[in-house]
Design a protein around this motif. Structure first.
Motif, PDB file in Angstrom:
ATOM      1  N   UNK A  92       0.871  -1.317   0.091  1.00 46.35           N
ATOM      2  CA  UNK A  92       0.052  -0.060   0.148  1.00 46.35           C
ATOM      3  C   UNK A  92       0.910   1.412  -0.027  1.00 46.35           C
ATOM      4  N   UNK A  93       0.203   2.581  -0.162  1.00 44.96           N
ATOM      5  CA  UNK A  93       1.042   3.522  -0.132  1.00 44.96           C
ATOM      6  C   UNK A  93       1.710   3.916   1.011  1.00 44.96           C
ATOM      7  N   UNK A  94       0.967   3.525   2.101  1.00 42.69           N
ATOM      8  CA  UNK A  94       1.458   3.720   3.522  1.00 42.69           C
ATOM      9  C   UNK A  94       2.715   2.732   3.973  1.00 42.69           C
ATOM     10  N   UNK A  95       2.576   1.492   3.266  1.00 43.56           N
ATOM     11  CA  UNK A  95       3.732   0.511   3.677  1.00 43.56           C
ATOM     12  C   UNK A  95       4.794   0.702   2.616  1.00 43.56           C
ATOM     13  N   UNK A  96       4.683   1.325   1.499  1.00 46.02           N
ATOM     14  CA  UNK A  96       5.745   1.434   0.629  1.00 46.02           C
ATOM     15  C   UNK A  96       6.715   2.577   1.063  1.00 46.02           C
ATOM     16  N   UNK A  97       6.657   3.120   2.148  1.00 52.59           N
ATOM     17  CA  UNK A  97       7.627   4.050   2.759  1.00 52.59           C
ATOM     18  C   UNK A  97       8.018   3.527   4.027  1.00 52.59           C
ATOM     19  N   UNK A  98       7.652   2.270   4.500  1.00 56.60           N
ATOM     20  CA  UNK A  98       7.766   1.600   5.446  1.00 56.60           C
ATOM     21  C   UNK A  98       9.062   0.465   5.511  1.00 56.60           C
TER      22      UNK A  98
END
Length: 918
Positions: A92-98
């Protein structure tokens, strides 16, 4: 097939050969396999071959590891996890920067690749210096956890991202630094690509132009072949002109690299390329200090150590190619930016040359004085086309004769002696009262001599012109039309036999007279003239030139006369005048170099001669197209004098081909005679006959005609073995021109001796004591001991000769000693002398090769396998241990040893060491 016959050479990709990269390839693969480190960093500048090496590593390790490719990108260097997008598409967009989510996603992708197998993973990252910090952290975590191994290729500047660099600091990674290819590696690449002989001059030019960068080397070779600049003549690859900077391959390399850079870096690179060398402050004021630092870090530009510091492109041809990619309108804009700084952008002559060249490229008018300065700076750097273009634009009547003389020198550099002579015929007298006058006269004389005109005819014609111009009187002209011997200096009673007024004659007349004395070999008269020139110690440019020419010619004639010590002193004095004559129209540097090298060779100082030639080649790389053939002839002559015949052959054949294109010092006849000699001596009759014809077809050279005739006669004897060549040598040796020159005569006698004519040995013994130098002393020692026929003395003197660097003479002493010992029944000592003689053969590069006329001595011919077995036996290995080491049977070892015992005249292993050289 020769490209000169319409066929282009078939070139392979030089960058793929991995020449010089075998060690880092093996080392990296061994590290990854053994897991002594989880990561290896391949660090190198652009185009040095790290990507090709990484590809080779992948190919080698792919059968045993799962290879995952990843490429850094400058466009994604600011995007966190940008290059990992193929492995994180389902996030997801949120996980892609985690970082945690990204790490899990990447690991899941890797596990799918393994498909349950226990095959290790190898992550190959190219352009790792472009990785963003977040991606670098993920990769570092995987390495630290032992999930994958890593091979990362990057540039040392700006370097790898901090998380990867930390792996090296922590001892978890090894670093392999790749350097540009050195000269030997370039030569190896060329030998793989080109079918034929590649002369050292060609290697030097290509190495210098490519900077050892495989990518640029690949482009240059293809472009040069396409343009017909790199061609094959008589089996030898030669360059017919400068390497092209606007070829399709090189242009493609430059364009691709430029487009990968930021706009501000592109503009700064174009500005530096157009203005180089240019002061750093000017570029920083226009483009910004941070951009300059970035380009320095990336090694795209280099900075001088002078004050003020100057910038230039890291590679000359890259700079030229980049300039040709800039439109005229854009170039004019950048030129105005430079000029708008209000301070000097160029502080050196090279920089001012580029400023003039740039203005002309933009269509701007340049003052005649600036054009002349630029043309002079270009011609001494052998930028001949640029020099001619600038000189042709000079119209000021006072400057025009200088400009025409510069054009003539540029044409001379390019081998167009006829046009150079024509221009100088009309300009040399116009320069009579200028600093260029003496240089123009010498250049005119050399141009006409290159066309086959005799020095006597040229001097007579020149004096007639001087007389008409009122520069000399009729009396002076009459004085100098006498033969040099008639006009020489002090008589035997101490009185001066020269006609009155000789001391006050015009310098032009004295220069012509010096040249005549040099051609006549009259060292006595030359010595008087040089002394006259040195006593008053005048300081004008003409006087500087007179001293340099006089002492160089005196050196040559003294060496020929056997006065080698005095000759060498004169050559060194001539060399001391060179700083005063630098950047002039005539090639004084090369004129003196030839005489200096000849002086060292007449002394037997081989290493000093080689040092002078090597220094010249290193310091004057831009002169290779003009003087490379001449320098290689001198190198070949040096090797021949040392007895290194096969190496001389490898040097002389390419040198002769180079002289076909450009022969500024008229050495083609001498070179073809030397080539004829070594080819005949080595049994290459086809090449020998071709070179014999070259010798016969060529005009007489001004400096080495007697030696050329001697070596050609000896070569004929080696070819025909009918006694006629040897008879010709004897006839030549009795002529007044040779018999009056002890040094030349001694060399003639040494050639006869090499032919097997032992009748000259007593004459060598008596003559050598009157010739100065180590070589003459060595010849005298060999002749004395040869005549005495004392084997013990011969063995002692042979060892001394070998230690002194006269290996070829030591070889003959060992050969003679072995014959005497054999006749005396001392078979073991005779075999030892033979082995020592063969040791000399090894050192000379002539492995067990018998000459046609060497002293008759029993020979030991061990095969390669016999040599290997003997070496191991001497180390104390048993027959079985030798068999295991060489992977042969014990019976084979026993058989080879038995045959070796028979050849060496021994009965057991214990006696082997006494029959072989220590």
């Amino acid at each position: 097939m020769d490209s000169s016959n319409g066929h282009s050479p078939k070139l392979g990709p030089a960058s793929r050969l991995l020449t010089g990269r075998r060690e880092p390839l093996d080392r990296t693969c061994n590290i990854i396999r053994s897991r002594t480190s989880q990561a290896v960093f391949l660090m190198a500048g652009p185009g040095v071959g790290k990507s090709a090496l990484a590809e080779a590593i992948s190919e080698r390790l792919s059968p045993e590891m799962i290879i995952v490719q990843m490429h850094g990108s400058s466009s994604l260097s600011g995007v966190p996890f940008g290059v990992l997008a193929p492995y994180t598409a389902e996030l997801s967009a949120e996980d892609s920067v985690s970082p945690v989510a990204v790490l899990r996603s990447v690991w899941t992708y890797f596990e799918k690749l393994k498909a349950g197998k226990d095959t290790p993973l190898l992550l190959m990252v190219d352009d790792a210096h472009h990785l963003d910090e977040a991606t670098a952290s993920i990769v570092a975590d995987m390495i630290s956890a032992g999930w994958v191994s890593l091979v990362a290729a990057g540039r040392p500047r700006p370097g790898l991202p901090q998380p990867l660099a930390q792996l090296w600091y922590d001892g978890l990674a090894d670093r392999v630094d790749l350097r540009p290819l050195n000269r030997e590696q370039i030569e190896e690449v060329l030998s793989h690509i080109l079918d034929g002989t590649i002369p050292s001059g060609t290697v030097d030019t290509i190495w210098s132009a490519s900077g050892g960068n495989p990518r640029i080397l690949d482009a240059l070779l293809h472009d040069a072949a396409e343009r017909g600049v790199l061609v094959k003549r008589n089996g030898i690859w030669v360059l017919l002109g400068p390497l092209p900077s606007d070829g399709a391959r090189l242009t493609g390399v430059v364009t691709k690299d430029l487009l990968r850079r930021r706009t501000e870096e592109q503009d700064a690179l174009k500005l530096i390329a157009l203005a180089e060398p240019v002061t750093r402050k000017v570029i920083e004021d226009i483009s910004g200090a941070d951009v300059v630092r970035s380009l320095l870090d990336q090694q795209m530009i280099v900075e001088s150590s002078g004050h003020p510091a100057e910038l230039r492109m890291w590679n000359t041809l890259i700079g030229e190619a980049l300039r040709k990619n800039v439109s005229v309108s854009r170039s004019l804009q950048l030129l105005e930016k430079i000029r708008g700084q209000g301070e000097a952008a160029h502080v050196t002559a090279e920089g001012r040359l580029r400023a003039v060249e740039w203005a002309l490229e933009c269509g701007q008018r340049v003052h005649d004085a600036d054009l002349l300065e630029g043309a002079r700076a270009a011609v001494v750097r052998f930028r001949n086309t640029v020099a001619r273009t600038m000189a042709a634009r000079v119209h000021d009547p006072d400057l025009a004769p200088h400009a025409r003389a510069i054009q003539a020198r540029a044409l001379f550099n390019q081998g167009d002696y006829e046009k150079a002579a024509t221009i100088l015929d009309g300009a040399w007298l116009q320069l009579k009262d200028t600093p260029d006058a003496a240089q123009a006269l010498m250049l005119r004389a050399s141009s006409h001599q290159a066309l086959g005109k005799s020095l006597g005819a040229l001097a007579a014609e020149s004096r007639e012109l001087l007389l008409r111009a009122g520069l000399i009187t009729q009396a002076q002209s009459t004085v100098q039309t006498q033969s040099p011997v008639q006009a020489q200096g002090p008589a035997s009673d101490g009185t001066d036999s020269r006609p009155a007024g000789a001391e006050s004659r015009a310098w032009q007349d004295r220069m012509l007279y010096l040249l005549e004395l040099g051609a006549a070999g009259d060292h006595a008269a030359l010595g008087t003239e040089v002394q006259d020139l040195r006593n008053p110690n005048p300081g004008g440019p003409a006087d500087d030139a007179l001293r340099a020419v006089g002492m160089a010619l005196l050196s040559h004639t003294l060496s020929a006369a056997g006065r080698s010590v005095q000759g060498l002193d004169a050559a060194l004095l001539a060399a001391s005048e060179l700083p005063l004559l630098r950047d002039g129209l005539f090639f004084f540097n090369e004129f003196v170099l030839g005489r200096l090298v000849t002086g060292y060779l007449s002394m037997g100082e081989w290493e000093s001669a080689e040092r002078e030639l090597a220094n010249y080649t290193a310091e004057q790389a831009q002169a290779a197209a003009t003087f490379g053939g001449s320098v290689q002839i001198l190198r070949g002559y040096s090797l021949l004098r040392q007895g290194r015949i096969e190496r001389a052959y490898q040097m002389l054949l390419p040198a002769v081909e180079a002289l076909r294109l450009n022969d500024p010092q008229q050495l083609f006849r001498f070179g073809s005679a030397l080539g004829f000699y070594v080819a005949a001596r080595l049994g290459d009759s086809a090449q020998a006959k071709r070179l014999e014809q070259d010798y016969k077809d060529s005009s007489h050279g001004p400096s080495y005609e007697l030696l050329a005739a001697a070596y050609a006669a000896a070569a004929s004897e080696y070819l025909a073995r009918d006694g006629k060549g040897l008879a010709s040598l004897h006839t030549l040796a009795t002529t007044p021109e040779v018999s009056a020159r002890a040094g030349t005569l001694l060399e003639f006698l040494s050639i006869c001796w090499d032919l097997g004519d032992h009748s000259v040995i007593s004459l060598v013994h008596s003559l050598a004591k009157d010739v100065e130098g180590r070589w003459a002393t060595a010849m005298q020692t060999l002749a004395r001991n040869w005549e005495s026929e004392d084997a013990d003395d011969l063995m002692i003197s042979a060892a001394d000769l070998e230690a002194s660097g006269f290996v070829n003479l030591a070889r003959e002493a060992y050969a003679k000693a072995s014959t005497l010992l054999e006749q005396a029944g001392e078979r073991r000592r005779s075999r030892q002398a033979v082995a020592l003689r063969e040791k000399c053969d090894h050192e000379l590069g002539e492995r067990f090769r018998e000459g046609h006329f060497i002293a008759a001595a029993p020979a030991v011919h061990l095969t390669r396998r016999e040599q290997d077995i003997v070496e191991l036996a001497l180390q104390g290995l048993t027959d079985r241990e030798i068999a295991q080491r060489l992977m042969v049977s014990v019976r084979t070892v026993e058989g080879h040893l038995y045959r070796t015992y028979v050849k060496l005249g021994v009965r057991s292993r214990d006696e082997l060491s006494t029959a072989l050289p220590k």
